[in-house]
Design a protein around this motif. Structure first.
Motif, PDB file in Angstrom:
ATOM      1  N   GLU A  92       0.942  -1.252   0.046  1.00  0.00           N
ATOM      2  CA  GLU A  92      -0.135   0.012  -0.050  1.00  0.00           C
ATOM      3  C   GLU A  92       0.770   1.185   0.032  1.00  0.00           C
ATOM      4  OE1 GLU A  92      -3.680   1.523   2.812  1.00  0.00           O
ATOM      5  OE2 GLU A  92      -2.652  -0.398   3.311  1.00  0.00           O
ATOM      6  N   ARG A  93       2.029   1.290   0.561  1.00  0.00           N
ATOM      7  CA  ARG A  93       2.812   2.512   0.828  1.00  0.00           C
ATOM      8  C   ARG A  93       4.089   2.329  -0.079  1.00  0.00           C
ATOM      9  NH1 ARG A  93       3.567   4.757   6.503  1.00  0.00           N
ATOM     10  NH2 ARG A  93       1.813   4.057   7.455  1.00  0.00           N
ATOM     11  N   THR A 273      10.578  10.724   7.194  1.00  0.00           N
ATOM     12  CA  THR A 273      10.138  11.271   8.311  1.00  0.00           C
ATOM     13  C   THR A 273       9.849  12.877   8.402  1.00  0.00           C
ATOM     14  OG1 THR A 273      11.266   9.407   9.183  1.00  0.00           O
ATOM     15  CG2 THR A 273      10.519  10.944  10.923  1.00  0.00           C
ATOM     16  N   ILE A 274      10.909  13.567   7.880  1.00  0.00           N
ATOM     17  CA  ILE A 274      10.936  15.108   7.847  1.00  0.00           C
ATOM     18  C   ILE A 274       9.807  15.484   7.051  1.00  0.00           C
ATOM     19  CG2 ILE A 274      12.295  17.059   7.290  1.00  0.00           C
ATOM     20  CD1 ILE A 274      14.806  15.524   8.154  1.00  0.00           C
ATOM     21  N   SER A 276       6.978  13.905   6.232  1.00  0.00           N
ATOM     22  CA  SER A 276       5.798  13.116   6.525  1.00  0.00           C
ATOM     23  C   SER A 276       5.430  12.256   5.328  1.00  0.00           C
ATOM     24  CB  SER A 276       4.628  14.163   7.194  1.00  0.00           C
ATOM     25  OG  SER A 276       5.332  14.693   8.229  1.00  0.00           O
ATOM     26  N   PRO A 278       4.259   9.589   3.125  1.00  0.00           N
ATOM     27  CA  PRO A 278       3.624   8.123   3.574  1.00  0.00           C
ATOM     28  C   PRO A 278       4.249   6.949   2.918  1.00  0.00           C
ATOM     29  CG  PRO A 278       2.196   9.249   1.884  1.00  0.00           C
ATOM     30  CD  PRO A 278       3.271  10.232   2.283  1.00  0.00           C
TER      31      PRO A 278
ATOM     32  N   GLU B  34      -0.492   7.936  13.852  1.00  0.00           N
ATOM     33  CA  GLU B  34      -1.634   7.344  13.317  1.00  0.00           C
ATOM     34  C   GLU B  34      -2.252   6.276  14.027  1.00  0.00           C
ATOM     35  OE1 GLU B  34      -0.435   5.630   9.401  1.00  0.00           O
ATOM     36  OE2 GLU B  34      -2.366   6.611   8.491  1.00  0.00           O
ATOM     37  N   SER B  36      -3.843   2.527  14.574  1.00  0.00           N
ATOM     38  CA  SER B  36      -3.311   1.300  14.004  1.00  0.00           C
ATOM     39  C   SER B  36      -4.639   0.439  13.271  1.00  0.00           C
ATOM     40  CB  SER B  36      -2.765   0.413  15.105  1.00  0.00           C
ATOM     41  OG  SER B  36      -3.701  -0.180  16.036  1.00  0.00           O
ATOM     42  N   ASN B 180     -11.312  -0.796   8.519  1.00  0.00           N
ATOM     43  CA  ASN B 180     -10.264   0.031   7.886  1.00  0.00           C
ATOM     44  C   ASN B 180     -10.525   0.707   6.550  1.00  0.00           C
ATOM     45  OD1 ASN B 180      -8.988  -0.406  10.330  1.00  0.00           O
ATOM     46  ND2 ASN B 180      -7.583  -2.014   9.539  1.00  0.00           N
ATOM     47  N   ARG B 198      -3.716   5.476   4.553  1.00  0.00           N
ATOM     48  CA  ARG B 198      -2.599   5.212   5.632  1.00  0.00           C
ATOM     49  C   ARG B 198      -1.500   5.882   5.497  1.00  0.00           C
ATOM     50  NH1 ARG B 198      -2.834   0.549   8.994  1.00  0.00           N
ATOM     51  NH2 ARG B 198      -4.552  -0.764   8.152  1.00  0.00           N
ATOM     52  N   GLY B 199      -0.995   6.368   6.537  1.00  0.00           N
ATOM     53  CA  GLY B 199       0.214   7.166   6.588  1.00  0.00           C
ATOM     54  C   GLY B 199       0.005   8.724   6.024  1.00  0.00           C
ATOM     55  N   ARG B 223      -4.061  14.579   9.800  1.00  0.00           N
ATOM     56  CA  ARG B 223      -2.856  14.129   9.049  1.00  0.00           C
ATOM     57  C   ARG B 223      -1.686  13.704  10.096  1.00  0.00           C
ATOM     58  NH1 ARG B 223      -0.661  18.214   4.936  1.00  0.00           N
ATOM     59  NH2 ARG B 223       0.963  16.340   5.290  1.00  0.00           N
ATOM     60  N   PRO B 224      -0.942  12.441   9.885  1.00  0.00           N
ATOM     61  CA  PRO B 224      -0.212  11.814  10.784  1.00  0.00           C
ATOM     62  C   PRO B 224       1.287  12.825  10.498  1.00  0.00           C
ATOM     63  CG  PRO B 224      -0.868  10.212   9.159  1.00  0.00           C
ATOM     64  CD  PRO B 224      -1.541  11.267   8.940  1.00  0.00           C
ATOM     65  N   LEU B 225       1.847  13.390  11.388  1.00  0.00           N
ATOM     66  CA  LEU B 225       3.209  14.145  11.229  1.00  0.00           C
ATOM     67  C   LEU B 225       3.924  13.643  12.602  1.00  0.00           C
ATOM     68  CD1 LEU B 225       1.685  17.524  10.218  1.00  0.00           C
ATOM     69  CD2 LEU B 225       2.570  15.752   8.608  1.00  0.00           C
ATOM     70  N   SER B 226       4.484  12.731  12.361  1.00  0.00           N
ATOM     71  CA  SER B 226       5.101  12.019  13.660  1.00  0.00           C
ATOM     72  C   SER B 226       6.443  12.788  14.098  1.00  0.00           C
ATOM     73  CB  SER B 226       5.420  10.581  13.557  1.00  0.00           C
ATOM     74  OG  SER B 226       6.456  10.220  12.625  1.00  0.00           O
ATOM     75  N   ASN B 227       7.037  13.235  12.953  1.00  0.00           N
ATOM     76  CA  ASN B 227       8.580  14.103  13.361  1.00  0.00           C
ATOM     77  C   ASN B 227       7.965  15.392  14.058  1.00  0.00           C
ATOM     78  OD1 ASN B 227      10.551  16.105  12.392  1.00  0.00           O
ATOM     79  ND2 ASN B 227      11.602  14.207  12.597  1.00  0.00           N
ATOM     80  N   ALA B 230       8.781  18.300  11.916  1.00  0.00           N
ATOM     81  CA  ALA B 230       8.031  18.534  10.759  1.00  0.00           C
ATOM     82  C   ALA B 230       6.562  18.751  11.085  1.00  0.00           C
ATOM     83  CB  ALA B 230       7.951  16.996   9.878  1.00  0.00           C
TER      84      ALA B 230
END
Lengths: 332, 526
Positions: A92-93, A273-274, A276, A278, B34, B36, B180, B198-199, B223-227, B230
């Motif tokens: 998917e990614r 990561t920086i 984001s 996906p 995000e 699971s 999902n 996803r993501g 929106r998932p922005l984990s850093n 960022a």
């Protein structure tokens, strides 16, 4: 040729087995996935139930055999965390990561090759020296720093300070279109805009590498007899550089680009990561942190396969670019 | 200007206006993690719970301070020791237009144990329930295994699914994978589900027939922005309108940015240090001839007052922490307004250590995760320095969270730093997990890896756990906490984390103690 390919695939299978044993043992040693995932409010009974459901109550070698048995049937297990097939989560990614890696490859070739050839042809001009000094920067600046600086300048500072300056998107992937069920973003304007900063970040290192490589090879090729001969024959400079020199430069460039492409796909984690983005790199890191073993194993299996395939393609390209290379002879 | 030019200009300005008003209707939120899964019964994980609260309602809701308030239930009351009667809210519609009734509630609760492969099962919220009795479509009775005074809090953790939309061939109806993909994802919540990439993004659209206060936003995008960096950059560049949990290092800068507004709230998360009190010989204390100094209450008190909590809150946490003397901040259930925070007093700490027979201190290892809680490692290092100053030579043993938890649960540390967020918003949850004498089969002391044990506290807690009367129960919990912490120094509370939300100027968010970020709570400028 076929024997050669089969041999390579067998090597890949061996690497996959060794790698999966290592990952299993590694994650087993680090800690208990259930501890990472379950609510701390859960009682011992509930923890046991989860361990049983995920087969984590079995000894490690039994878990491994279960995995091998499933894998031979094409089932790489379900993610502990998401409860969905690990391969599905990865695929998917995957398009997002491939897209980013490909964009950065194209960018680095488009910029690196002409600059490098120019620096090779005219090594003593001020322009060449600037290019070479610049390439050192491209090499040595850390990826994450470059990414953050690009965001600061093009997404925050410039649009704030200069009225009318377009603001570049700093995070995520743009609008996508479905092509044969795969979501692609480089076919839309919005998608390209989102692709720009992360692709530039990734291409900087690769571009610098290609500049240096192209320059070195050009310097090596130029004094060769066949170039001199071509000159003596009175061929135009354009044809000499464009055909005879370039074709010979392409051999190392193809190797390095291939390997670098693989590197980018497998380990674009920092840039993803920086920005984001996906892609799969982020999935891998999150999975390692949460000890989501099925995803980690499935990911590494894919990557091993991917690298083997990529090396194969590079080898095949070799034989096209350089008639002296014969795959059969190399295989023995 | 020609006529066509004027027309074009008018059309252009109309377009700009339209896009402006469209923007005002759209809210983009940068979330840290995000989910699971979108199945609200798959994994008891905060990111999942937070997203589910956009699309689903529970019978009981919790306000910003985690006090219960009516949700899909209008009222609930015990009608006997082991029976609760619940009156449901009439005229509530699911997103697909069907009616909400007691059938849906029973279906939801009965599905919980059937969800396969759950890495964090919701059965922890249904374990008190024995059977269900539908009196009429809007009245439900829940029979419990023994008295269950905390049942309303369990109900608050269980979002209600639609029995009709969830119908399917699997034992659990629609599977987690189907949910999902958005199949069956039909709730009664303030937003309708639109899509999940996803993501990348989760999109919801306002539920215009919502029974409660309608959200201010037509569309919400999570929106998932984990850093951390960022996430801040995305806010500053306008990619998102609001972010949760900006890093403490950026707070000063954000505070001075005229385009940014910050909202904060005291959270239910306590950062504490647990001390090994299992007996002799001590763990990782080499220089006491086999005696465990941590068994002595005076030593534990000395270690507590040797810590400069205010200094940690101001300097390390940049002000996003409140020094703590209890496991939950006031006014959550069971806390007291006058609970003292142990005062910083190194001279007295040294005196207490000398009284306990350690005038020259001893050596100790302080375990800490690195990257699990805000600034966890930095806090541990500061505490180590403070302890060393009173003679307790402290070495910090930092590890990645999975390794830390493994070490902690196999009792490798003489002291460890950790955090706890009591999701119920009342003390029994935290006391049960962190301080009750460990008895894992009974679910007591499940995270009490310091193995503190105090019979007087256990007795108060057990009494509280079967006391249905709220006021009486909370008084018992307050006593239990006083015995275990302020008197017994069973563990050392350090601070409550403050949760911070950073947003575009003009928005406001009433911060929640459970640290959840809910689009329905974000309000535009008046």
């Amino acid at each position: 040729m076929i024997v050669y390919i089969i041999r390579r695939l067998m090597q890949a299978a061996l690497v996959m087995v060794v790698m999966s044993v290592l990952v299993f043992a590694g994650i087993y040693l680090i800690g208990d996935p259930v501890l990472m995932m379950i609510s701390p409010d859960a009682s011992e009974l509930e923890r046991e139930a989860v361990r049983k459901a995920l087969h984590l109550d079995l000894p490690m070698w039994q878990q491994y055999l279960l995995f091998v048995n499933d894998a031979l049937h094409g089932n790489f297990g379900k993610s502990f965390l998401a409860g969905q097939p690990a391969m599905g989560l990865i695929f998917e990614r995957f398009p997002a990561t491939l897209e980013l890696a490909f964009a950065s490859l194209v960018l680095s070739l488009a910029i690196g090759l002409p600059l490098g050839v120019y620096a090779g042809l005219r090594p003593h001009t001020a322009g060449s020296k600037t290019i070479m000094t610049g390439s050192i920067l491209g090499f040595s600046l850390p990826n994450f720093w470059v990414g953050l600086m690009l965001i600061m300048v093009f997404a925050v500072l410039l649009p704030d300070l200069v009225p009318g300056w377009p603001r570049l998107p700093a995070s995520g992937r743009g609008a996508t279109v479905d092509v044969l069920g795969v979501k692609l973003s480089f076919l839309t304007g919005d998608g390209l805009l989102h692709l720009l900063l992360p692709a530039v970040t990734l291409s900087l290192y690769k571009g610098a590498l290609i500049v240096r490589l192209a320059r070195a090879t050009a310097r090596e090729v130029l004094p060769m007899d066949y170039v001199k001969f071509a000159r003596a024959k009175g061929l135009s400079e354009r044809r000499i550089v464009g055909v005879h020199v370039l074709k010979n430069i392409m051999i190392p460039i193809a190797t390095v680009s291939g390997l670098e492409f693989g590197q980018t796909v497998a380990f674009a984690v920092v840039t993803e990561t920086i920005f984001s983005w996906p892609g799969v790199g982020k999935l891998l890191i999150d999975s390692i942190l949460l000890l989501d073993r099925p995803v980690v194993v499935a990911y590494l299996v894919i990557i091993v396969f991917f690298f083997v395939a990529l090396n194969l393609v590079v080898d095949l390209l070799y034989s096209v670019l350089d008639p002296r290379v014969r795959l059969e002879s190399r295989a023995t | 200007m020609s006529r066509i030019g004027k027309l074009a200009a008018a059309a252009a300005s109309a377009l700009v206006l339209m896009s402006l008003s469209a923007q005002a209707q759209e809210l983009k939120i940068g979330i840290k993690t995000e989910p699971s899964s979108l199945d609200p019964q798959f994994h008891t994980l905060n990111p999942n719970i937070q997203v589910a609260q956009h699309f689903f309602d529970a019978l009981v809701l919790q306000d910003e301070n985690l006090k219960t308030k009516p949700g899909l239930a209008l009222s609930w009351k015990p009608v006997g020791d082991t029976v609760w009667e619940i009156k449901l809210r009439p005229n509530v519609k699911f997103h697909d237009g069907s009616d909400f009734t007691a059938e849906d509630v029973v279906f939801t609760y009965e599905r919980v144990p059937k969800v396969p492969n759950s890495p964090g099962p919701y059965t922890i919220y249904t374990r008190a329930m024995k059977s269900f009795e539908i009196v009429d479509p809007l009245t439900l009775r829940i029979h419990t295994n023994g008295p269950a005074p905390l049942l309303p809090l369990d109900l608050a953790a269980l979002p209600i699914l639609s029995k009709k939309a969830m119908a399917g061939p699997a034992a659990e109806g629609k599977t987690s994978a189907e949910l999902n993909a958005g199949n069956g994802l039909v709730g009664t919540g303030p937003f309708k589900f639109v899509e999940w990439q996803r993501g990348s993004r989760i999109v919801g659209e306002r539920n215009d027939t919502y029974w409660g206060e309608k959200p201010a936003w037509k569309t919400v995008i999570l929106r998932p922005l984990s850093n951390n960096t960022a996430r801040v950059a995305a806010l500053l560049s306008g990619d998102v309108d609001l972010i949760e949990d900006p890093p403490t290092t950026d707070l000063a800068k954000l505070k001075n940015d005229p385009k940014v507004h910050l909202d904060r709230a005291v959270s239910n998360r306590i950062i504490y240090i647990h001390l090994d009190q299992h007996g002799e010989p001590p763990i990782a204390i080499p220089d006491t001839n086999g005696k465990n100094p941590l068994m002595d209450k005076r030593v534990r008190e000395a270690l507590s007052i040797a810590i400069d909590r205010k200094g940690i809150a101001d300097k390390i946490m940049e002000g996003v922490a409140v020094p703590a003397g209890d496991l939950l901040p006031y006014p959550m259930g069971g806390t007291r307004k006058d609970t003292p925070v142990d005062p910083y007093d190194q001279a007295k700490a040294k005196k207490l250590l000398a009284e306990a027979g350690y005038p020259n201190g001893f050596s100790i290892t302080l375990g800490t995760p690195n990257g699990r809680y805000i600034n966890d490692l930095k806090i541990a290092q500061a505490v180590a320095a403070m302890w060393s100053r009173v003679g307790v030579k402290t070495e910090v043993d930092a590890a990645a969270p999975p390794v830390f938890f493994k070490n902690r649960d196999s009792f490798k540390y003489s002291a460890y730093l950790a955090g706890w967020g009591a999701s119920t918003g009342e003390l029994s949850n935290a006391l049960k997990a962190l301080l009750a004498t460990p008895d894992r089969p009974k679910g007591m002391g499940t995270t009490n890896s310091g193995r503190h044990s105090n019979k007087a506290m256990d007795a108060k807690l057990e009494e509280a756990l079967v006391t249905v009367d709220d006021a009486k129960r909370e008084a018992l919990l307050a006593e239990a906490s006083k015995i275990a912490i302020q008197e017994g120094h069973g563990l050392i509370p350090i601070h409550f984390e403050l949760s911070v939300w950073a947003m575009k100027k003009g928005l406001t968010y009433k911060g929640r103690a459970d640290q959840n970020t809910l689009a329905q709570g974000v309000k535009p400028a008046q």
